[in-house]
Design a protein around this motif. Structure first.
Motif, short mmCIF file in Angstrom:
data_model
loop_
_atom_site.label_atom_id
_atom_site.label_comp_id
_atom_site.label_asym_id
_atom_site.label_seq_id
_atom_site.Cartn_x
_atom_site.Cartn_y
_atom_site.Cartn_z
N ARG A 120 0.85 -1.18 0.00
CA ARG A 120 0.00 0.00 0.00
C ARG A 120 0.89 1.24 0.00
N TRP A 121 0.33 2.37 -0.41
CA TRP A 121 1.06 3.63 -0.39
C TRP A 121 0.95 4.26 1.00
N ALA A 122 1.99 4.94 1.40
CA ALA A 122 1.95 5.68 2.66
C ALA A 122 1.03 6.89 2.50
N GLY A 169 9.67 0.38 6.33
CA GLY A 169 8.64 0.46 5.31
C GLY A 169 8.28 -0.90 4.74
N MET A 170 9.29 -1.76 4.57
CA MET A 170 9.03 -3.11 4.09
C MET A 170 8.19 -3.88 5.10
N ALA A 171 8.53 -3.77 6.38
CA ALA A 171 7.78 -4.46 7.42
C ALA A 171 6.32 -4.01 7.45
N ARG A 172 6.08 -2.71 7.18
CA ARG A 172 4.73 -2.16 7.21
C ARG A 172 3.99 -2.32 5.88
N GLY A 173 4.68 -2.81 4.85
CA GLY A 173 4.05 -3.01 3.57
C GLY A 173 3.88 -1.74 2.75
N THR A 217 6.64 -4.66 -9.17
CA THR A 217 5.91 -5.84 -8.71
C THR A 217 4.95 -5.48 -7.59
N TRP A 218 5.43 -4.71 -6.61
CA TRP A 218 4.57 -4.31 -5.49
C TRP A 218 3.47 -3.36 -5.97
N LEU A 219 3.79 -2.50 -6.90
CA LEU A 219 2.81 -1.55 -7.43
C LEU A 219 1.64 -2.31 -8.07
N ARG A 220 1.97 -3.32 -8.86
CA ARG A 220 0.93 -4.11 -9.51
C ARG A 220 0.13 -4.93 -8.49
#
Length: 238
Positions: A120-122, A169-173, A217-220
């Motif tokens: 998700r976006w911050a 940020g990775m831990a929080r997704g 990849t995460w964006l998609r």
């Protein structure tokens, strides 16, 4: 014990430059962790911890008498930070994946593979807080690293603080963590090349391309997947 010490001190000579095998191996574990992070699998975190432990000894070159014989306190300190944040990420992703599996089983019992986090976006406020933390953290850490006698304290501080943000940020997704890594790489490659940490510098270059792949990849995934269930709150006495 002698065998263990021998493995730690094993060296490779390339073009007259001496490189520790544990620097190569530690960075390989780091790249595997990044791949696992892109795939959003829990094993990414423990794999990364192993690499962090190895690289901690590499970047305290003056203490552990490495070929470079340089103490990069920011680079060494961030390995400790990585381990601490990775333990949190490991715990969080494991809980999220377990919650996702319970929900998936209720909808489709045949579904066994569930991503550990939904990208998700911050929020705007989170982004502003992250930027302020990066700037303030760089200034504070540069002062501390200078006092400790670190080599390249300002670049070291930028990398340390950015790495902390990216791992959190990775831990929080948060999808932005990939972009933070790009900022880290831009400073990290010149610093490591100048210090003679060639395997680490090469990893940063490889990682820069990998980061772009991971970001896409995460964006998609963030666009395609439904919201992940929040981990169930722990009950007192459980």
């Amino acid at each position: 014990m002698d065998l263990f010490i021998g493995l730690l001190d094993a060296r490779l000579s390339i073009g007259g430059t001496t490189i520790l095998w544990r620097e190569i191996i530690g960075n390989a574990f780091g790249l595997a962790c990044a791949y696992g992070g892109m795939r959003r699998v829990v094993w990414a975190w423990p794999v990364g911890i192993v690499g962090n432990a190895l690289l901690f000894t590499v970047f305290l070159g003056g203490v552990f008498h490495t070929p470079q014989d340089l103490d990069l306190y920011g680079q060494a300190g961030r390995q400790v930070m990585f381990i601490a944040v990775s333990l949190y990420g490991w715990w969080r992703w494991a809980r999220t994946r377990a919650a996702g599996r319970r929900e998936a089983a209720g909808v489709d019992p045949s579904r066994s593979v569930v991503a550990a986090v939904r990208p998700r976006w911050a929020t705007g406020r989170q982004r502003a807080a992250m930027a302020a933390f990066w700037v303030a953290g760089t200034v504070a850490c540069a002062w501390a690293f200078t006092a400790l006698g670190s080599w390249g304290p300002w670049a070291d501080a930028w990398i340390f603080t950015g790495s902390m943000l990216a791992t959190w940020g990775m831990a929080r997704g948060l999808t932005e963590f990939w972009l933070v890594w790009i900022g880290v790489d831009i400073v990290g490659v010149p610093l490591l090349l100048a210090g003679g940490y060639y395997p680490s510098a090469v990893l940063y270059l490889v990682y820069a391309g990998f980061v772009i792949w991971g970001f896409v990849t995460w964006l998609r995934a963030g666009r395609a997947e439904p919201a992940a269930p929040a981990p169930a709150p722990a009950r007192v006495g459980s």
